[in-house]
Design a protein around this motif. Structure first.
Motif, PDB file in Angstrom:
ATOM      1  N   SER A  16       3.261  25.013  64.028  1.00 50.20           N
ATOM      2  CA  SER A  16       3.874  23.520  64.494  1.00 50.20           C
ATOM      3  C   SER A  16       4.487  22.705  63.200  1.00 50.20           C
ATOM      4  CB  SER A  16       3.048  22.722  65.392  1.00 50.20           C
ATOM      5  OG  SER A  16       1.826  22.557  64.682  1.00 50.20           O
ATOM      6  N   TRP A  17       3.984  23.265  61.998  1.00 49.17           N
ATOM      7  CA  TRP A  17       4.436  22.545  60.757  1.00 49.17           C
ATOM      8  C   TRP A  17       5.998  22.433  60.770  1.00 49.17           C
ATOM      9  CZ3 TRP A  17       7.094  25.532  57.698  1.00 49.17           C
ATOM     10  CH2 TRP A  17       6.890  26.981  57.659  1.00 49.17           C
ATOM     11  N   THR A  18       6.058  21.628  60.138  1.00 48.50           N
ATOM     12  CA  THR A  18       7.693  21.201  59.854  1.00 48.50           C
ATOM     13  C   THR A  18       8.030  21.384  58.175  1.00 48.50           C
ATOM     14  OG1 THR A  18       7.848  19.353  61.083  1.00 48.50           O
ATOM     15  CG2 THR A  18       9.529  19.424  59.546  1.00 48.50           C
ATOM     16  N   PRO A  19       9.026  22.689  57.857  1.00 42.88           N
ATOM     17  CA  PRO A  19       9.212  23.201  56.532  1.00 42.88           C
ATOM     18  C   PRO A  19       9.583  21.965  55.680  1.00 42.88           C
ATOM     19  CG  PRO A  19      10.409  24.325  58.276  1.00 42.88           C
ATOM     20  CD  PRO A  19       9.718  23.192  58.959  1.00 42.88           C
ATOM     21  N   VAL A  20       9.210  21.870  54.449  1.00 41.37           N
ATOM     22  CA  VAL A  20       9.451  21.044  53.393  1.00 41.37           C
ATOM     23  C   VAL A  20      10.980  21.251  53.051  1.00 41.37           C
ATOM     24  CG1 VAL A  20       9.145  20.104  51.114  1.00 41.37           C
ATOM     25  CG2 VAL A  20       6.976  21.016  52.545  1.00 41.37           C
ATOM     26  N   ILE A  21      11.328  22.482  52.893  1.00 37.08           N
ATOM     27  CA  ILE A  21      12.954  23.183  52.636  1.00 37.08           C
ATOM     28  C   ILE A  21      12.997  23.933  53.616  1.00 37.08           C
ATOM     29  CG2 ILE A  21      14.288  24.035  51.175  1.00 37.08           C
ATOM     30  CD1 ILE A  21      13.107  22.793  48.785  1.00 37.08           C
ATOM     31  N   GLU A  22      14.298  23.673  54.182  1.00 41.54           N
ATOM     32  CA  GLU A  22      14.722  24.665  55.305  1.00 41.54           C
ATOM     33  C   GLU A  22      16.113  25.016  54.882  1.00 41.54           C
ATOM     34  OE1 GLU A  22      14.997  25.095  60.166  1.00 41.54           O
ATOM     35  OE2 GLU A  22      14.567  23.372  59.306  1.00 41.54           O
ATOM     36  N   ALA A  23      16.566  26.204  54.748  1.00 38.42           N
ATOM     37  CA  ALA A  23      17.721  26.918  54.404  1.00 38.42           C
ATOM     38  C   ALA A  23      18.188  27.856  55.485  1.00 38.42           C
ATOM     39  CB  ALA A  23      17.949  27.721  53.225  1.00 38.42           C
ATOM     40  N   ARG A  24      19.410  27.757  56.075  1.00 36.34           N
ATOM     41  CA  ARG A  24      20.000  28.412  57.274  1.00 36.34           C
ATOM     42  C   ARG A  24      21.327  29.019  56.902  1.00 36.34           C
ATOM     43  NH1 ARG A  24      15.471  28.923  58.083  1.00 36.34           N
ATOM     44  NH2 ARG A  24      14.412  28.024  59.608  1.00 36.34           N
ATOM     45  N   ASP A  25      21.549  30.241  56.782  1.00 32.85           N
ATOM     46  CA  ASP A  25      22.776  31.004  56.795  1.00 32.85           C
ATOM     47  C   ASP A  25      23.612  30.703  55.438  1.00 32.85           C
ATOM     48  OD1 ASP A  25      24.240  32.981  57.929  1.00 32.85           O
ATOM     49  OD2 ASP A  25      25.457  31.604  59.090  1.00 32.85           O
TER      50      ASP A  25
END
Length: 227
Positions: A16-25
């Protein structure tokens, strides 16, 4: 760098944690960028030797097209990435595979051709250059391959500079910088400039500079290559 499902992405789906950094595509296509520059600007300069006389300039419309090298420049190919709080991720691959490009895109230093990067919910790819610079100044620490220390400044001021740019006064910034010099065994280099240091010493100063701002994320591009 091609698409891959990382361990951190797998955990993101199950926790359930929220990413500190999230990159998509993420896509970084340098050929597309070069093509846009050519379309928007006429190229001026000295004509290459042997380019001929009377015909079109090789860099102009109708020329031979020397300005567009026939090389593969797709550095990021639909990459997805998640970073969990407190997580350490190593990105490995051969030279030229896109590792540095990925780090630069995640840190907001460059804007990818397509895709999104979010930091704590903020979309870096939609920010202005000024907003991304402000974010990097306080939230990110970056250790570059080459160190990129300012040659005019002594070690203590190289470390203190990001803190001063973020509003700290000279005394408090240099006091904090001295603490990091002591932690890394470099106190004796406080007044020395980069040209008076070894490669390994410069790299440790760069690491101290990245850590001194107490960043949320540290991006380290081959940080121990000279040690």
């Amino acid at each position: 760098m091609n698409t891959a499902t990382s361990q951190s992405q797998s955990r993101a789906r199950s926790q359930s944690w929220t990413p500190v950094i999230e990159a998509r595509d993420l896509v970084m296509d340098y050929t597309a960028g070069m093509a846009r520059v050519q379309a928007d600007h006429s190229v001026t300069g000295v004509m290459p030797r042997g380019a001929g006389t009377g015909g079109p300039h090789p860099y102009a419309a109708g020329g031979t097209g020397y300005a567009m090298p026939a090389v593969h420049t797709l550095a990021l190919n639909h990459v997805n990435f998640d970073l969990a709080p407190g997580e350490t991720v190593a990105v490995m691959g051969p030279s030229g595979s896109g590792k540095s490009t990925l780090l630069h895109a995640l840190a907001g230093i460059i804007r990818p051709t397509s895709g999104t990067v979010t930091f704590q919910g903020a979309n870096l790819t939609a920010m202005s250059d000024a907003d991304r610079t402000k974010l990097r100044r306080g939230a990110f620490g970056f250790v570059f391959q080459s160190g990129q220390l300012l040659p005019e400044l002594p070690a203590v001021e190289n470390i203190a500079l990001p803190m001063m740019l973020d509003g700290a006064d000279y005394r408090s910034a240099t006091d904090a910088a001295m603490l990091w010099l002591e932690r890394l065994g470099l106190r004796q280099l406080a007044s020395q400039r980069p040209g008076e240091m070894s490669g390994g010493q410069m790299q440790r100063i760069a690491i101290a500079r990245a850590l001194a701002v107490q960043p949320a994320v540290v991006f380290a591009d081959e940080p121990t290559g000279a040690l």
